[in-house]
Scaffold this motif. Structure first.
Motif, PDB file in Angstrom:
ATOM      1  N   ASP A 175       0.359  17.467  -2.458  1.00  0.00           N
ATOM      2  CA  ASP A 175       0.850  16.044  -3.802  1.00  0.00           C
ATOM      3  C   ASP A 175       0.126  14.986  -4.142  1.00  0.00           C
ATOM      4  OD1 ASP A 175       1.774  15.042  -1.928  1.00  0.00           O
ATOM      5  OD2 ASP A 175       4.276  14.848  -2.450  1.00  0.00           O
ATOM      6  N   ARG A 176      -0.405  14.630  -2.688  1.00  0.00           N
ATOM      7  CA  ARG A 176      -1.153  13.492  -3.121  1.00  0.00           C
ATOM      8  C   ARG A 176      -0.929  12.052  -4.012  1.00  0.00           C
ATOM      9  NH1 ARG A 176      -5.861  14.819  -2.136  1.00  0.00           N
ATOM     10  NH2 ARG A 176      -6.688  17.312  -2.629  1.00  0.00           N
ATOM     11  N   ASP A 177       0.551  12.078  -2.820  1.00  0.00           N
ATOM     12  CA  ASP A 177       1.023  10.737  -3.177  1.00  0.00           C
ATOM     13  C   ASP A 177       1.048   9.656  -2.386  1.00  0.00           C
ATOM     14  OD1 ASP A 177       2.364  11.492  -1.231  1.00  0.00           O
ATOM     15  OD2 ASP A 177       4.803  12.002  -2.393  1.00  0.00           O
ATOM     16  N   GLY A 178      -0.371   9.306  -1.927  1.00  0.00           N
ATOM     17  CA  GLY A 178      -0.385   8.864  -0.735  1.00  0.00           C
ATOM     18  C   GLY A 178       1.012   8.604   0.509  1.00  0.00           C
ATOM     19  N   ASP A 179       1.812   9.706   0.520  1.00  0.00           N
ATOM     20  CA  ASP A 179       2.641   9.363   1.867  1.00  0.00           C
ATOM     21  C   ASP A 179       2.184   8.959   3.897  1.00  0.00           C
ATOM     22  OD1 ASP A 179       5.141   9.327   0.366  1.00  0.00           O
ATOM     23  OD2 ASP A 179       5.693  11.097   0.344  1.00  0.00           O
ATOM     24  N   ALA A 180       1.272  10.122   3.231  1.00  0.00           N
ATOM     25  CA  ALA A 180       0.700  10.284   4.427  1.00  0.00           C
ATOM     26  C   ALA A 180      -0.515   9.612   4.848  1.00  0.00           C
ATOM     27  CB  ALA A 180       0.017  12.199   4.949  1.00  0.00           C
ATOM     28  N   SER A 181      -1.440   9.026   3.947  1.00  0.00           N
ATOM     29  CA  SER A 181      -2.380   8.164   3.849  1.00  0.00           C
ATOM     30  C   SER A 181      -2.223   6.516   3.437  1.00  0.00           C
ATOM     31  CB  SER A 181      -3.733   8.437   3.235  1.00  0.00           C
ATOM     32  OG  SER A 181      -2.670   8.131   1.678  1.00  0.00           O
ATOM     33  N   CYS A 182      -1.082   6.391   2.704  1.00  0.00           N
ATOM     34  CA  CYS A 182      -0.677   5.070   2.947  1.00  0.00           C
ATOM     35  C   CYS A 182      -0.092   4.322   3.943  1.00  0.00           C
ATOM     36  CB  CYS A 182       0.635   4.889   2.438  1.00  0.00           C
ATOM     37  SG  CYS A 182       0.330   3.163   1.907  1.00  0.00           S
ATOM     38  N   PRO A 183       0.733   4.904   5.447  1.00  0.00           N
ATOM     39  CA  PRO A 183       0.549   4.057   7.043  1.00  0.00           C
ATOM     40  C   PRO A 183      -0.499   3.779   7.347  1.00  0.00           C
ATOM     41  CG  PRO A 183       2.187   5.672   5.851  1.00  0.00           C
ATOM     42  CD  PRO A 183       1.246   5.073   5.165  1.00  0.00           C
ATOM     43  N   LEU A 184      -1.779   4.754   7.285  1.00  0.00           N
ATOM     44  CA  LEU A 184      -3.199   4.921   8.017  1.00  0.00           C
ATOM     45  C   LEU A 184      -3.518   3.392   7.346  1.00  0.00           C
ATOM     46  CD1 LEU A 184      -4.059   8.600   8.350  1.00  0.00           C
ATOM     47  CD2 LEU A 184      -3.105   6.879   9.852  1.00  0.00           C
ATOM     48  N   HIS A 185      -3.867   2.974   5.839  1.00  0.00           N
ATOM     49  CA  HIS A 185      -4.411   2.238   5.111  1.00  0.00           C
ATOM     50  C   HIS A 185      -4.273   0.460   6.077  1.00  0.00           C
ATOM     51  CE1 HIS A 185      -7.241   4.381   3.130  1.00  0.00           C
ATOM     52  NE2 HIS A 185      -6.220   5.336   2.543  1.00  0.00           N
ATOM     53  N   GLU A 186      -2.721   0.696   6.017  1.00  0.00           N
ATOM     54  CA  GLU A 186      -1.747  -0.675   5.833  1.00  0.00           C
ATOM     55  C   GLU A 186      -2.264  -0.632   7.154  1.00  0.00           C
ATOM     56  OE1 GLU A 186       2.220   0.075   5.248  1.00  0.00           O
ATOM     57  OE2 GLU A 186       1.791   0.216   2.740  1.00  0.00           O
ATOM     58  N   ALA A 187      -2.023  -0.320   8.187  1.00  0.00           N
ATOM     59  CA  ALA A 187      -2.580  -0.305   9.877  1.00  0.00           C
ATOM     60  C   ALA A 187      -3.954  -0.594   9.919  1.00  0.00           C
ATOM     61  CB  ALA A 187      -2.711   0.856  10.742  1.00  0.00           C
ATOM     62  N   SER A 188      -5.070  -0.025   9.124  1.00  0.00           N
ATOM     63  CA  SER A 188      -6.203  -0.282   9.236  1.00  0.00           C
ATOM     64  C   SER A 188      -6.506  -1.940   8.772  1.00  0.00           C
ATOM     65  CB  SER A 188      -7.335   0.131   8.223  1.00  0.00           C
ATOM     66  OG  SER A 188      -8.556  -0.162   8.542  1.00  0.00           O
ATOM     67  N   ALA A 189      -5.709  -2.084   7.900  1.00  0.00           N
ATOM     68  CA  ALA A 189      -6.011  -4.030   7.110  1.00  0.00           C
ATOM     69  C   ALA A 189      -5.196  -4.692   7.917  1.00  0.00           C
ATOM     70  CB  ALA A 189      -4.911  -3.505   5.752  1.00  0.00           C
ATOM     71  N   LEU A 190      -3.990  -4.454   8.837  1.00  0.00           N
ATOM     72  CA  LEU A 190      -3.324  -5.075   9.517  1.00  0.00           C
ATOM     73  C   LEU A 190      -4.695  -5.788  10.270  1.00  0.00           C
ATOM     74  CD1 LEU A 190       0.342  -3.800   9.826  1.00  0.00           C
ATOM     75  CD2 LEU A 190      -0.237  -6.234   8.472  1.00  0.00           C
ATOM     76  N   LEU A 191      -5.393  -4.085  11.689  1.00  0.00           N
ATOM     77  CA  LEU A 191      -6.096  -5.022  11.978  1.00  0.00           C
ATOM     78  C   LEU A 191      -7.338  -5.646  11.738  1.00  0.00           C
ATOM     79  CD1 LEU A 191      -6.725  -1.278  14.097  1.00  0.00           C
ATOM     80  CD2 LEU A 191      -5.220  -3.400  14.570  1.00  0.00           C
ATOM     81  N   ILE A 192      -7.719  -5.432  10.833  1.00  0.00           N
ATOM     82  CA  ILE A 192      -8.955  -6.367  10.041  1.00  0.00           C
ATOM     83  C   ILE A 192      -8.262  -7.866  10.252  1.00  0.00           C
ATOM     84  CG2 ILE A 192     -10.696  -6.961   8.628  1.00  0.00           C
ATOM     85  CD1 ILE A 192     -10.523  -3.249   7.381  1.00  0.00           C
ATOM     86  N   ASP A 193      -7.006  -8.143   9.571  1.00  0.00           N
ATOM     87  CA  ASP A 193      -6.756  -9.316   8.952  1.00  0.00           C
ATOM     88  C   ASP A 193      -6.170  -9.550  10.368  1.00  0.00           C
ATOM     89  OD1 ASP A 193      -6.822  -8.751   6.472  1.00  0.00           O
ATOM     90  OD2 ASP A 193      -4.049  -8.352   5.990  1.00  0.00           O
ATOM     91  N   ASP A 194      -5.609  -9.272  11.413  1.00  0.00           N
ATOM     92  CA  ASP A 194      -6.082  -9.637  12.295  1.00  0.00           C
ATOM     93  C   ASP A 194      -6.729 -10.214  13.538  1.00  0.00           C
ATOM     94  OD1 ASP A 194      -3.597 -10.808  15.301  1.00  0.00           O
ATOM     95  OD2 ASP A 194      -4.253  -9.088  16.229  1.00  0.00           O
ATOM     96  N   ALA A 195      -7.863  -9.510  13.444  1.00  0.00           N
ATOM     97  CA  ALA A 195      -9.356  -9.770  14.326  1.00  0.00           C
ATOM     98  C   ALA A 195      -9.305 -11.171  13.470  1.00  0.00           C
ATOM     99  CB  ALA A 195      -9.738  -8.580  13.927  1.00  0.00           C
ATOM    100  N   GLY A 196      -9.598 -11.178  11.891  1.00  0.00           N
ATOM    101  CA  GLY A 196      -9.985 -12.236  11.029  1.00  0.00           C
ATOM    102  C   GLY A 196      -9.458 -13.810  11.726  1.00  0.00           C
TER     103      GLY A 196
END
Length: 56
Positions: free
Chosen positions: A18-39
């Protein structure tokens, strides 16, 4: 690591029925947190090497 999470999120977007983001959203958020933490760690390291107020 962030590239792996981003690639996984993009793939999840492609296979979500259904392309509602349920599966992909947590992965995008985890990626963003890693980038923020490294910065933030780079900022702390730079400050440790050259504290504010010290002449260059």
């Amino acid at each position: 690591m962030t590239q792996l999470l981003t690639a996984a999120a993009r793939r999840a977007e492609q296979i979500e029925p259904d392309r509602d983001g349920d599966a992909s959203c947590p992965l995008h958020e985890a990626s963003a947190l890693l980038i923020d933490d490294a910065g933030q760690r780079l900022i702390w390291a730079a400050r440790a090497l050259h504290p504010q107020g010290e002449s260059a």
